[in-house]
Design a protein around this motif. Structure first.
Motif, short mmCIF file in Angstrom:
data_model
loop_
_atom_site.label_atom_id
_atom_site.label_comp_id
_atom_site.label_asym_id
_atom_site.label_seq_id
_atom_site.Cartn_x
_atom_site.Cartn_y
_atom_site.Cartn_z
N VAL A 61 -7.82 -2.29 -0.93
CA VAL A 61 -8.30 -2.11 -2.31
C VAL A 61 -8.54 -3.44 -3.03
N LEU A 62 -8.11 -4.54 -2.44
CA LEU A 62 -8.30 -5.84 -3.10
C LEU A 62 -9.76 -6.27 -3.06
N PRO A 63 -10.23 -6.91 -4.13
CA PRO A 63 -11.64 -7.36 -4.16
C PRO A 63 -11.99 -8.32 -3.02
N SER A 64 -11.02 -9.05 -2.51
CA SER A 64 -11.28 -10.02 -1.45
C SER A 64 -11.33 -9.41 -0.05
N PRO A 109 8.15 12.11 3.89
CA PRO A 109 7.63 11.12 2.94
C PRO A 109 6.15 10.82 3.12
N SER A 110 5.66 10.91 4.34
CA SER A 110 4.25 10.59 4.56
C SER A 110 3.30 11.61 3.94
N TYR A 111 3.82 12.79 3.53
CA TYR A 111 2.99 13.74 2.80
C TYR A 111 2.42 13.09 1.54
N LEU A 112 3.21 12.21 0.93
CA LEU A 112 2.77 11.56 -0.30
C LEU A 112 1.57 10.66 -0.08
N ASN A 113 1.33 10.27 1.16
CA ASN A 113 0.21 9.40 1.47
C ASN A 113 -1.04 10.18 1.86
N LEU A 114 -0.92 11.49 2.01
CA LEU A 114 -2.08 12.30 2.42
C LEU A 114 -3.27 12.22 1.46
N PRO A 115 -3.08 12.21 0.13
CA PRO A 115 -4.26 12.07 -0.73
C PRO A 115 -5.03 10.78 -0.47
N VAL A 116 -4.33 9.69 -0.30
CA VAL A 116 -5.00 8.41 0.01
C VAL A 116 -5.70 8.51 1.35
N ALA A 117 -5.01 9.06 2.36
CA ALA A 117 -5.60 9.19 3.69
C ALA A 117 -6.86 10.04 3.67
N LEU A 118 -6.79 11.16 2.95
CA LEU A 118 -7.96 12.05 2.91
C LEU A 118 -9.12 11.41 2.16
N HIS A 119 -8.84 10.68 1.09
CA HIS A 119 -9.92 9.97 0.38
C HIS A 119 -10.57 8.94 1.30
N LEU A 120 -9.76 8.19 2.04
CA LEU A 120 -10.32 7.20 2.96
C LEU A 120 -11.11 7.88 4.07
N LEU A 121 -10.58 8.98 4.59
CA LEU A 121 -11.23 9.70 5.68
C LEU A 121 -12.57 10.29 5.24
N ILE A 122 -12.59 10.92 4.08
CA ILE A 122 -13.79 11.64 3.64
C ILE A 122 -14.75 10.75 2.86
N GLN A 123 -14.22 9.97 1.92
CA GLN A 123 -15.09 9.18 1.05
C GLN A 123 -15.23 7.72 1.48
N GLY A 124 -14.23 7.19 2.13
CA GLY A 124 -14.30 5.80 2.60
C GLY A 124 -14.45 4.80 1.48
N PRO A 125 -15.31 3.82 1.66
CA PRO A 125 -15.45 2.73 0.68
C PRO A 125 -15.85 3.18 -0.71
N LEU A 131 -12.77 4.03 -8.01
CA LEU A 131 -11.51 3.82 -8.74
C LEU A 131 -11.43 2.41 -9.31
N SER A 132 -11.92 1.44 -8.58
CA SER A 132 -11.88 0.05 -9.06
C SER A 132 -12.75 -0.13 -10.30
N MET A 133 -13.88 0.56 -10.35
CA MET A 133 -14.75 0.45 -11.53
C MET A 133 -14.16 1.22 -12.72
N ALA A 134 -13.56 2.37 -12.47
CA ALA A 134 -13.00 3.18 -13.56
C ALA A 134 -11.72 2.58 -14.12
N PRO A 139 -6.67 -1.89 -8.42
CA PRO A 139 -6.46 -2.53 -7.11
C PRO A 139 -5.14 -3.30 -7.01
N GLU A 140 -4.81 -4.07 -8.03
CA GLU A 140 -3.58 -4.85 -7.98
C GLU A 140 -2.34 -3.96 -8.02
N ALA A 141 -2.38 -2.92 -8.86
CA ALA A 141 -1.24 -2.00 -8.94
C ALA A 141 -1.06 -1.24 -7.63
N PHE A 142 -2.15 -0.77 -7.05
CA PHE A 142 -2.07 -0.03 -5.79
C PHE A 142 -1.61 -0.95 -4.67
#
Length: 188
Positions: A61-64, A109-125, A131-134, A139-142
């Motif tokens: 998620v970092l700009p670099s 505990p890994s259930y909590l990471n499923l939303p992030v995983a699914l966003h990366l899997l389906i939407q990717g970049p 989220l970075s624009m909104a 990015p820094e908090a995440f």
């Protein structure tokens, strides 16, 4: 970068042959799957994989972050879903051995990471960009939160491997494993 390297070394230290199943040719046994699966080695493998997943997500998620690596988002999302399933299998194995209560295995505990995983899997970049624009501070908090979680997972594997090597007692390991998440929570 140094922190990433040390964390990777620490996560991979749980992958030592002495801590894994004896037969390196038997992948299901090493992963802790099936009736002959070694649940300890499967847990070490799972924790090491999750360290790398959480670290990738944090850095992603970092700009670099190099845009040439963005196509890895879908692969990491898929690996995360598979690793979550693997976590469930390991915990279910411990329940079947009466080493863990059924209710404990439902709190994966890994259930909590499923939303992030699914966003990366389906939407990717596009998900990261939206989220970075909104939310400009997102990015820094995440990064901070996910990286702290990755390091806490790395510490768990370190503590378990220390107990497996008889460097610390099981009671000390349990105390440290309970205390460490509180420290990480305070940092986040």
């Amino acid at each position: 970068v140094a922190s990433l390297a040390l964390g990777a070394f620490n996560a991979a230290s749980g992958m030592q042959p002495a801590l894994l199943a004896r037969s390196m040719q038997d992948l299901p046994q090493i992963l802790g799957l099936g009736p002959g699966g070694n649940l300890k080695s499967g847990g070490f493998v799972n924790a090491a994989v999750f360290f790398f997943i959480l670290t990738y997500q944090a850095v992603r998620v970092l700009p670099s972050f190099p845009s040439v690596l963005s196509p890895l988002d879908h692969l990491v999302g898929l690996i995360t879903v598979a690793a979550t399933w693997h976590t469930m299998q390991i915990l279910d194995g411990w329940v079947k051995k009466d080493s863990m209560h059924r209710v404990d295995s439902l709190l994966v505990p890994s259930y909590l990471n499923l939303p992030v995983a699914l966003h990366l899997l389906i939407q990717g970049p596009s998900w990261v960009e939206q989220l970075s624009m909104a939310y400009p501070g997102w990015p820094e908090a995440f990064f901070t939160a996910n990286y702290a979680l990755a390091w806490s997972l790395s510490m768990v594997t370190f503590l378990v491997s220390m107990q497996e090597r008889k460097v610390v007692s099981e009671e000390m390991r349990n105390f440290l494993m309970l205390a460490f998440p509180f420290v990480v929570f305070m940092l986040i």
